[in-house]
Design a protein around this motif. Structure first.
Motif, mmCIF file in Angstrom:
data_model
loop_
_atom_site.group_PDB
_atom_site.id
_atom_site.type_symbol
_atom_site.label_atom_id
_atom_site.label_comp_id
_atom_site.label_asym_id
_atom_site.label_seq_id
_atom_site.Cartn_x
_atom_site.Cartn_y
_atom_site.Cartn_z
ATOM 1 N N HIS A 81 0.831 -1.386 0.007
ATOM 2 C CA HIS A 81 -0.036 -0.001 0.058
ATOM 3 C C HIS A 81 0.808 1.328 0.033
ATOM 4 O O HIS A 81 1.018 1.833 0.931
ATOM 5 C CB HIS A 81 -0.909 0.206 1.032
ATOM 6 C CG HIS A 81 -2.037 -1.096 1.202
ATOM 7 N ND1 HIS A 81 -3.182 -0.764 0.369
ATOM 8 C CD2 HIS A 81 -2.442 -2.240 1.681
ATOM 9 C CE1 HIS A 81 -4.016 -1.670 0.144
ATOM 10 N NE2 HIS A 81 -3.557 -2.567 1.132
ATOM 11 N N CYS A 82 1.553 1.269 -1.011
ATOM 12 C CA CYS A 82 2.669 2.500 -1.099
ATOM 13 C C CYS A 82 2.068 3.746 -1.734
ATOM 14 O O CYS A 82 1.202 3.667 -2.657
ATOM 15 C CB CYS A 82 3.789 2.085 -2.137
ATOM 16 S SG CYS A 82 4.940 3.446 -2.176
ATOM 17 N N ARG A 83 2.528 5.018 -1.161
ATOM 18 C CA ARG A 83 1.917 6.424 -1.495
ATOM 19 C C ARG A 83 2.890 7.231 -1.380
ATOM 20 O O ARG A 83 2.691 8.318 -1.128
ATOM 21 C CB ARG A 83 0.669 6.691 -1.301
ATOM 22 C CG ARG A 83 0.338 6.483 0.306
ATOM 23 C CD ARG A 83 -1.039 6.831 0.691
ATOM 24 N NE ARG A 83 -0.985 7.448 2.075
ATOM 25 C CZ ARG A 83 -2.041 8.316 2.549
ATOM 26 N NH1 ARG A 83 -2.675 8.866 1.954
ATOM 27 N NH2 ARG A 83 -1.825 8.917 3.725
ATOM 28 N N ALA A 84 4.306 6.758 -1.579
ATOM 29 C CA ALA A 84 5.382 7.566 -1.486
ATOM 30 C C ALA A 84 5.401 8.836 -2.022
ATOM 31 O O ALA A 84 5.765 9.714 -1.577
ATOM 32 C CB ALA A 84 6.585 6.803 -1.214
ATOM 33 N N CYS A 85 5.164 8.598 -3.328
ATOM 34 C CA CYS A 85 5.163 9.782 -4.325
ATOM 35 C C CYS A 85 3.901 10.862 -3.935
ATOM 36 O O CYS A 85 4.353 11.915 -3.718
ATOM 37 C CB CYS A 85 4.823 9.447 -5.559
ATOM 38 S SG CYS A 85 3.359 8.339 -6.081
ATOM 39 N N GLY A 118 9.918 17.247 -8.804
ATOM 40 C CA GLY A 118 10.517 16.029 -8.779
ATOM 41 C C GLY A 118 10.743 15.373 -7.337
ATOM 42 O O GLY A 118 11.225 14.128 -7.099
ATOM 43 N N LYS A 119 9.903 15.936 -6.500
ATOM 44 C CA LYS A 119 9.829 15.381 -5.028
ATOM 45 C C LYS A 119 9.283 13.913 -5.155
ATOM 46 O O LYS A 119 9.724 12.834 -4.533
ATOM 47 C CB LYS A 119 8.969 16.326 -4.337
ATOM 48 C CG LYS A 119 9.505 17.538 -3.721
ATOM 49 C CD LYS A 119 10.630 17.373 -2.836
ATOM 50 C CE LYS A 119 10.173 16.897 -1.341
ATOM 51 N NZ LYS A 119 11.225 16.819 -0.390
ATOM 52 N N CYS A 175 10.047 8.061 -4.556
ATOM 53 C CA CYS A 175 9.487 6.676 -5.050
ATOM 54 C C CYS A 175 10.504 5.618 -4.551
ATOM 55 O O CYS A 175 11.612 5.677 -4.628
ATOM 56 C CB CYS A 175 9.718 6.633 -6.856
ATOM 57 S SG CYS A 175 9.213 5.022 -7.169
ATOM 58 N N VAL A 176 9.652 4.559 -3.887
ATOM 59 C CA VAL A 176 10.799 3.485 -3.207
ATOM 60 C C VAL A 176 11.130 2.315 -4.308
ATOM 61 O O VAL A 176 12.033 1.744 -3.723
ATOM 62 C CB VAL A 176 9.774 2.651 -2.141
ATOM 63 C CG1 VAL A 176 9.373 4.106 -1.019
ATOM 64 C CG2 VAL A 176 8.208 2.341 -2.634
ATOM 65 N N GLU A 226 14.604 1.494 -9.616
ATOM 66 C CA GLU A 226 14.461 2.462 -10.605
ATOM 67 C C GLU A 226 13.011 3.473 -10.503
ATOM 68 O O GLU A 226 12.051 2.610 -10.228
ATOM 69 C CB GLU A 226 14.642 2.019 -11.934
ATOM 70 C CG GLU A 226 14.365 3.026 -12.972
ATOM 71 C CD GLU A 226 15.679 3.468 -13.398
ATOM 72 O OE1 GLU A 226 16.770 2.946 -13.235
ATOM 73 O OE2 GLU A 226 15.498 4.862 -13.838
ATOM 74 N N ALA A 227 13.197 4.436 -10.136
ATOM 75 C CA ALA A 227 11.844 5.347 -9.882
ATOM 76 C C ALA A 227 10.771 4.934 -10.858
ATOM 77 O O ALA A 227 11.179 4.988 -12.222
ATOM 78 C CB ALA A 227 11.965 6.969 -9.986
ATOM 79 N N SER A 228 9.598 4.812 -10.429
ATOM 80 C CA SER A 228 8.293 4.714 -11.274
ATOM 81 C C SER A 228 7.700 5.642 -11.518
ATOM 82 O O SER A 228 6.817 5.623 -12.530
ATOM 83 C CB SER A 228 7.577 3.445 -10.451
ATOM 84 O OG SER A 228 8.044 2.093 -10.026
ATOM 85 N N ILE A 229 7.909 6.624 -11.153
ATOM 86 C CA ILE A 229 7.251 8.030 -11.550
ATOM 87 C C ILE A 229 8.591 8.947 -11.604
ATOM 88 O O ILE A 229 9.366 9.159 -11.019
ATOM 89 C CB ILE A 229 6.272 8.612 -10.187
ATOM 90 C CG1 ILE A 229 5.465 9.794 -11.067
ATOM 91 C CG2 ILE A 229 6.986 8.717 -9.188
ATOM 92 C CD1 ILE A 229 4.491 10.107 -10.138
ATOM 93 N N LYS A 230 8.559 9.599 -12.900
ATOM 94 C CA LYS A 230 9.776 10.370 -13.422
ATOM 95 C C LYS A 230 9.127 11.910 -13.686
ATOM 96 O O LYS A 230 8.120 11.913 -14.387
ATOM 97 C CB LYS A 230 10.633 9.664 -14.382
ATOM 98 C CG LYS A 230 11.591 8.605 -13.829
ATOM 99 C CD LYS A 230 12.294 8.028 -14.826
ATOM 100 C CE LYS A 230 13.258 6.811 -14.179
ATOM 101 N NZ LYS A 230 13.736 5.972 -15.254
#
Ligand code: SF4
Ligand code: SF4
Ligand code: SF4
Ligand code: SF4
Lengths: 218, 279
Positions: free
Chosen positions: A148-152, A189-190, A195-196, A199-203
């Protein structure tokens, strides 16, 4: 007769010399121009500071002084070194390393003597450095259901405006997808930094590549 | 870096190298002031030679870089324009090419190349025209206008070296090495006296500048040739030192002169001194 001849010879020599100079300078100019153009094709990883004018004008406006770099309190900005693929001496940042913290007083813009970073940018929320894109829907923990990630989403300084976690459903599976709203996203870019996945999944894509409505700060 | 070994005289080591030492001290001090920030967190001088801020108040901008920016079609910010005006006024006062001999970090590189060239007795020199640098200057402005980018900054060894030292070198040393080798083996005083468009630009500024080299004691000249050998632009000395008429001015009015003062240093007859353009 004789002086006439040497006159003509001199003139011919003179014209020849002029042609020679103009010729060699044109070749030099062509080489330099091609090189300048080519080195101005900024790579996708490099994001310009907030307020940067359109990329094709930026390399004519920025004098490569680094005053924006010096006044950034988070050491976000770097000056491109000769040999890297960003135009030598121009400022950029790599979001995954150090993103822009979206300072309220925008010190980088205040420092710029040339207005390559436009003083028209007065509210950092209007900045348009780029736009975040979910580049790894197949690796994002939230989309794939690994966690349940929502780091971004948490990392975003303007969460709920620029980024939301949208509930999606595929068959019986319900998951939450980080969804960027380009008209609000500043490209800071925060999220990419937060992103955990390895390789970042959001760029963040730089604005000149994202090509969404870039008209907000003229 | 004494280019020639002067004959033993009563003039001491200090007198024979005074201006050279003052010049090197100035060049290194300016660099050091820029480094105080990144090294020790003392931000008296921020930025680099392209544009800087002194004591968080006075902005300075290189006029030649700004000119290319204007040529590229960008209306530069007020701060940059003010900064360039201050710099122009300064060089109008002290001499245009004072930039070359007292500020420019490449001058240290090319002086070193010339020193080594003399030591190794490398006498072959490919002849280049003095006017080449003016044409390169025009070319840089034209290329800026056509490409819309500040063209010379893509290759300028001066800002490459200085920005490299203050912000991070990358591969900039390659360009600096190229200039060094060019001056060492290809053309004597090749870069600064023939090719550099920045020097050409400051030379144009120097056409009207106030502080000048002067040869008031020219009658004491013994024709030893020391000043010609040491001068990076020897042609500038001739009209002042060896005039066609005795009434001709002894002031060096040629704007190629860099006001380096080496001629004062090497002349045992003390022919030279600084003066204004009015004598
Ligand atoms: S807004 Fe702040 S953190 Fe972002 S680049 Fe400018 S100075 Fe740095
Ligand atoms: S302060 Fe402005 S001119 Fe200087 S490097 Fe930054 S963007 Fe370029
Ligand atoms: S780049 Fe990411 S963190 Fe920054 S505003 Fe856009 S969505 Fe938010
Ligand atoms: S004349 Fe003297 S001051 Fe001028 S460039 Fe030559 S050595 Fe330097």
């Amino acid at each position: 007769m004789k002086s006439n001849m040497s006159d003509r010879l001199n003139r011919r020599q003179f014209i020849g010399q002029c042609a020679h100079t103009v010729g060699s300078m044109s070749i030099l100019g062509l080489l330099l121009g091609t090189y300048t153009r080519q080195s101005a094709s900024t790579p996708a990883r490099a994001i310009r500071p907030p307020g940067a004018i359109a990329e094709e004008d930026f390399t004519g406006a920025c004098v490569r002084c680094g005053l924006c770099v010096r006044d950034c309190p988070y050491d976000t900005l770097k000056l491109a070194e000769f040999g890297s693929d960003v135009a030598t001496g121009t400022p950029y940042f790599i979001a995954r390393d150090i993103p822009c913290e979206m300072c309220e007083d925008i010190p980088c813009v205040a420092a710029c003597p040339t207005d390559a970073l436009s003083k028209d940018l007065t509210d950092i929320r209007d900045a348009d450095m780029g736009v975040a894109v979910l580049t790894g829907p197949d690796t994002c923990y939230s989309v794939t259901g690994v966690a349940h990630c929502r780091a971004c989403y948490v990392a975003c300084p303007i969460r709920d405006e620029a980024i939301t976690m949208e509930q999606k459903r595929v068959g019986n599976r319900i998951y939450f997808e980080p969804t960027v709203h380009a008209q609000h996203c500043t490209g800071c870019g925060k999220c990419e930094q937060g992103c955990v996945t390895e390789e970042a999944s959001i760029k963040v894509l730089p604005r000149h590549l994202a090509k969404h409505d870039a008209g907000r700060i003229a | 870096m004494s280019e020639t070994a002067p004959a033993a005289t009563e003039r001491g080591l200090w007198q024979r190298n005074k201006w050279l030492l003052l010049r090197r001290t100035t060049q290194f001090s300016i660099l050091f002031l820029f480094l105080l920030g990144p090294w020790f967190g003392i931000w008296w001088l921020k930025g680099n030679l392209a544009s800087s801020v002194v004591l968080d108040t006075i902005g300075l901008t290189d006029p030649f870089i700004l000119l290319q920016s204007l040529a590229s079609g960008h209306a530069a910010g007020q701060a940059a324009v003010f900064g360039a005006v201050i710099v122009l006024m300064f060089y109008l006062l002290v001499g245009g090419r004072v930039y070359c001999s007292w500020v420019c970090p490449i001058n240290v590189v090319t002086d070193a190349a010339n020193w080594l060239r003399n030591r190794l007795k490398l006498n072959l020199s490919w002849q280049l025209k003095k006017s080449t640098r003016l044409w390169i200057m025009v070319m840089a402005l034209a290329t800026s206008a056509i490409t819309g980018a500040i063209a010379w900054e893509a290759v300028n060894p001066i800002t490459m070296l200085q920005r490299g030292l203050v912000f991070g070198m990358g591969l900039a040393w390659v360009i600096v090495l190229a200039v060094f080798l060019f001056d060492l083996v290809v053309t004597r005083r090749g870069w600064c006296s023939h090719l550099c468009p920045v020097g050409a630009f400051y030379g144009l500024v120097g056409k009207r500048s106030l502080v000048r080299m002067n040869a008031p004691e020219r009658t004491a000249c013994t024709d030893c040739g020391d000043c010609f050998r040491v001068c990076p632009e020897p042609h500038v000395i001739i009209p002042a030192l060896k005039p066609e008429k005795d009434t001709d001015t002894s002031v060096i009015l040629d704007s190629d002169c860099t006001n380096c003062g080496r001629c004062i240093d090497v002349c045992d007859e003390e022919v030279f001194r600084f003066s204004t353009r009015f004598g």
